[in-house]
Design a protein around this motif. Structure first.
Motif, PDB file in Angstrom:
ATOM      1  N   PHE A 177       0.826  -1.214   0.000  1.00 24.30           N
ATOM      2  CA  PHE A 177       0.000   0.000   0.000  1.00 24.30           C
ATOM      3  C   PHE A 177       0.856   1.259   0.000  1.00 24.30           C
ATOM      4  CE2 PHE A 177      -3.560  -2.704   1.834  1.00 24.30           C
ATOM      5  CZ  PHE A 177      -4.317  -2.636   0.662  1.00 24.30           C
ATOM      6  N   LEU A 178       2.105   1.152   0.484  1.00 29.64           N
ATOM      7  CA  LEU A 178       3.003   2.309   0.437  1.00 29.64           C
ATOM      8  C   LEU A 178       3.365   2.618  -1.024  1.00 29.64           C
ATOM      9  CD1 LEU A 178       4.289   4.223   2.452  1.00 29.64           C
ATOM     10  CD2 LEU A 178       6.324   2.788   2.455  1.00 29.64           C
ATOM     11  N   VAL A 179       3.629   1.569  -1.806  1.00 32.91           N
ATOM     12  CA  VAL A 179       3.897   1.765  -3.230  1.00 32.91           C
ATOM     13  C   VAL A 179       2.666   2.368  -3.910  1.00 32.91           C
ATOM     14  CG1 VAL A 179       4.505   0.642  -5.401  1.00 32.91           C
ATOM     15  CG2 VAL A 179       5.418  -0.246  -3.267  1.00 32.91           C
ATOM     16  N   LEU A 180       1.494   1.783  -3.623  1.00 33.68           N
ATOM     17  CA  LEU A 180       0.245   2.246  -4.236  1.00 33.68           C
ATOM     18  C   LEU A 180      -0.010   3.711  -3.870  1.00 33.68           C
ATOM     19  CD1 LEU A 180      -2.246   1.372  -5.887  1.00 33.68           C
ATOM     20  CD2 LEU A 180      -3.356   0.786  -3.710  1.00 33.68           C
ATOM     21  N   ALA A 181       0.118   4.038  -2.563  1.00 29.80           N
ATOM     22  CA  ALA A 181      -0.135   5.404  -2.102  1.00 29.80           C
ATOM     23  C   ALA A 181       0.845   6.377  -2.757  1.00 29.80           C
ATOM     24  CB  ALA A 181      -0.022   5.478  -0.576  1.00 29.80           C
ATOM     25  N   ALA A 182       2.141   5.965  -2.849  1.00 28.03           N
ATOM     26  CA  ALA A 182       3.141   6.842  -3.473  1.00 28.03           C
ATOM     27  C   ALA A 182       2.769   7.102  -4.936  1.00 28.03           C
ATOM     28  CB  ALA A 182       4.525   6.215  -3.371  1.00 28.03           C
ATOM     29  N   ARG A 183       2.334   6.045  -5.646  1.00 23.80           N
ATOM     30  CA  ARG A 183       1.950   6.230  -7.049  1.00 23.80           C
ATOM     31  C   ARG A 183       0.757   7.146  -7.193  1.00 23.80           C
ATOM     32  NH1 ARG A 183       3.060   0.232  -9.532  1.00 23.80           N
ATOM     33  NH2 ARG A 183       5.324   0.381  -9.245  1.00 23.80           N
ATOM     34  N   ILE A 184      -0.272   6.944  -6.325  1.00 26.38           N
ATOM     35  CA  ILE A 184      -1.480   7.775  -6.404  1.00 26.38           C
ATOM     36  C   ILE A 184      -1.136   9.249  -6.128  1.00 26.38           C
ATOM     37  CG2 ILE A 184      -3.692   8.289  -5.266  1.00 26.38           C
ATOM     38  CD1 ILE A 184      -4.027   5.275  -4.815  1.00 26.38           C
ATOM     39  N   VAL A 185      -0.334   9.478  -5.071  1.00 22.94           N
ATOM     40  CA  VAL A 185      -0.004  10.864  -4.717  1.00 22.94           C
ATOM     41  C   VAL A 185       0.862  11.519  -5.791  1.00 22.94           C
ATOM     42  CG1 VAL A 185       1.282  12.265  -3.056  1.00 22.94           C
ATOM     43  CG2 VAL A 185      -0.290  10.521  -2.233  1.00 22.94           C
ATOM     44  N   LEU A 186       1.812  10.738  -6.362  1.00 19.35           N
ATOM     45  CA  LEU A 186       2.665  11.287  -7.421  1.00 19.35           C
ATOM     46  C   LEU A 186       1.827  11.616  -8.663  1.00 19.35           C
ATOM     47  CD1 LEU A 186       5.857   9.050  -7.096  1.00 19.35           C
ATOM     48  CD2 LEU A 186       5.692  11.496  -6.668  1.00 19.35           C
ATOM     49  N   LEU A 187       0.853  10.722  -8.985  1.00 18.17           N
ATOM     50  CA  LEU A 187      -0.039  10.974 -10.131  1.00 18.17           C
ATOM     51  C   LEU A 187      -0.879  12.214  -9.901  1.00 18.17           C
ATOM     52  CD1 LEU A 187      -1.543   7.546 -11.304  1.00 18.17           C
ATOM     53  CD2 LEU A 187      -0.179   9.182 -12.633  1.00 18.17           C
ATOM     54  N   GLY A 188      -1.380  12.389  -8.643  1.00 19.73           N
ATOM     55  CA  GLY A 188      -2.202  13.533  -8.299  1.00 19.73           C
ATOM     56  C   GLY A 188      -1.380  14.816  -8.165  1.00 19.73           C
ATOM     57  N   GLY A 189      -0.062  14.721  -8.320  1.00 14.99           N
ATOM     58  CA  GLY A 189       0.801  15.895  -8.269  1.00 14.99           C
ATOM     59  C   GLY A 189       0.971  16.455  -6.866  1.00 14.99           C
ATOM     60  N   GLY A 190       0.706  15.624  -5.805  1.00 13.66           N
ATOM     61  CA  GLY A 190       0.785  16.084  -4.414  1.00 13.66           C
ATOM     62  C   GLY A 190       2.199  16.183  -3.920  1.00 13.66           C
TER      63      GLY A 190
END
Lengths: 190, 175
Positions: A177-190
């Motif tokens: 979930f850390l990988v998933l969360a990092a990908r989601i946040v990076l995609l969202g430009g956060g």
């Protein structure tokens, strides 16, 4: 009971869980090896990894120990629907998990800033930590309830099983979930 | 559960220390992928052994059947079981890490080296886990704290940090 009887009993009861947990830990090692891309994209994330994984273990193995003692003392019943004590303990565990994840990300950002180490923006670290904490919290509550209730109903000691199960599920889902969360946040430009 | 929050925050800071050790160690870990695969499992197994002991002592404490004496059967027997588990598990963990790394990213160390590293670090960590679990349970008892809230987290985290440090020391000596 003699020392030998206690030792043999504890060894036999714990060995399957510890061995399964070691196998899970090896898979977690492969996941860690596979997230080099995210670790590079979010400087400071590797330093945060032990703190985030430990938070899962701390919060949810305390929940498990609490349920184990409650079951042994006859204060809670090991079946659905969950009684009020169990629901309150779950809500408190999730709240503690999210608070500790936020604190970990903030503290890592401050410490790395102080020692002049490259670090991602605070908002990015906190978003990743909280999102990963929420996702893994849901999975871990299910794992803790399943293990303590099933073990107790079958006459096994939940205390022996819950630590290894939580640490392993925590490491596996924590890293995934850390990988998933990092990908989601990076995609969202956060 | 509110009594747990200050403990959680303190433990988080301890774990950041472990993260910083991991950071300094990163180059060696990336050079030898079988050691990188070994990191979570070594730390996790040490924490497990400590938390099994701590959880068993906490429940015995709640049930009122634990006395803090070296001749107490529950205390000595459980401690002995933890050491036996470490001797059984860690050589297999080393072999597993080498095998998985050689299947995926490639192993650059000999299998025997990885097994020796895992076994040495593991048995050293089991000794540490026993000392830490006994000390923490006794301290909680003396301070009047609920061992369920305090002991398991303290033991798991101290074992995590000492796990990284121990692995670091063993790798520095062997590799």
């Amino acid at each position: 009971m003699s020392i030998r009887a206690v030792a043999t009993g504890a060894y036999r009861e714990a060995l399957p869980a510890v061995a399964a947990s070691a196998a899970g830990g090896l898979v977690a090692g492969l996941l860690l090896g596979g997230m080099r891309g995210e670790l590079r994209a979010v400087p400071g994330l590797l330093v945060l990894v032990p703190a985030l994984l430990a938070t899962r273990g701390n919060v949810y193995s305390s929940l498990g120990a609490r349920l184990g003692s409650g079951l042994h003392q006859g204060l809670i019943e090991p079946h659905l629907p969950l009684d009020e004590r169990v629901r309150a303990a779950i809500a408190a565990a999730i709240a503690n998990g999210l608070l500790a994840s936020t604190f970990a990300a903030t503290a890592a950002w401050v410490v790395l800033g102080l020692i002049d180490y490259p670090v991602a923006p605070l908002s990015r670290l906190v978003s990743i930590a909280v999102l990963a904490g929420l996702l893994s919290g849901v999975v871990l509550v299910g794992a803790v309830l399943g293990v303590t209730f099933l073990a107790f109903r079958r006459g096994l000691d939940p205390d022996t099983l819950v630590g290894p199960v939580v640490t392993t599920t925590g490491d596996l889902f924590g890293l995934a979930f850390l990988v998933l969360a990092a990908r989601i946040v990076l995609l969202g430009g956060g | 559960m509110r009594s747990m929050l200050p403990v959680l925050f303190a433990l988080t800071l301890v774990e950041l220390g472990s993260g910083l050790v991991l950071g300094t160690f990163q180059r060696t870990l990336l050079t030898y992928p079988s050691l990188l695969v070994l990191v979570p499992v070594t730390i996790g197994s040490a924490g497990n052994l400590g938390s099994i002991l701590a959880a068993r002592l906490s429940t015995a404490f709640h049930l009122g059947v634990l006395s803090f004496s070296p001749t107490d059967e529950r205390l000595a027997g459980n401690a002995l079981a933890i050491l036996g588990l470490a001797v059984t598990i860690f050589p297999a963990v080393g072999a597993g890490a080498w095998w998985l790394a050689s299947l995926t990213v490639g192993a650059r160390l000999a299998a025997a080296t990885v097994i020796v590293i895992a076994a040495t670090a593991g048995v050293a960590l089991a000794l540490v886990a026993v000392v830490v679990a006994l000390t923490a349970t006794y301290a909680a008892y003396r301070l009047g704290l609920d061992p369920d809230d305090v002991v398991v987290p303290v033991v798991t985290n101290v074992c995590d940090v000492l796990g990284v440090v121990t692995l670091f020391v063993v790798v520095a000596v062997v590799v």
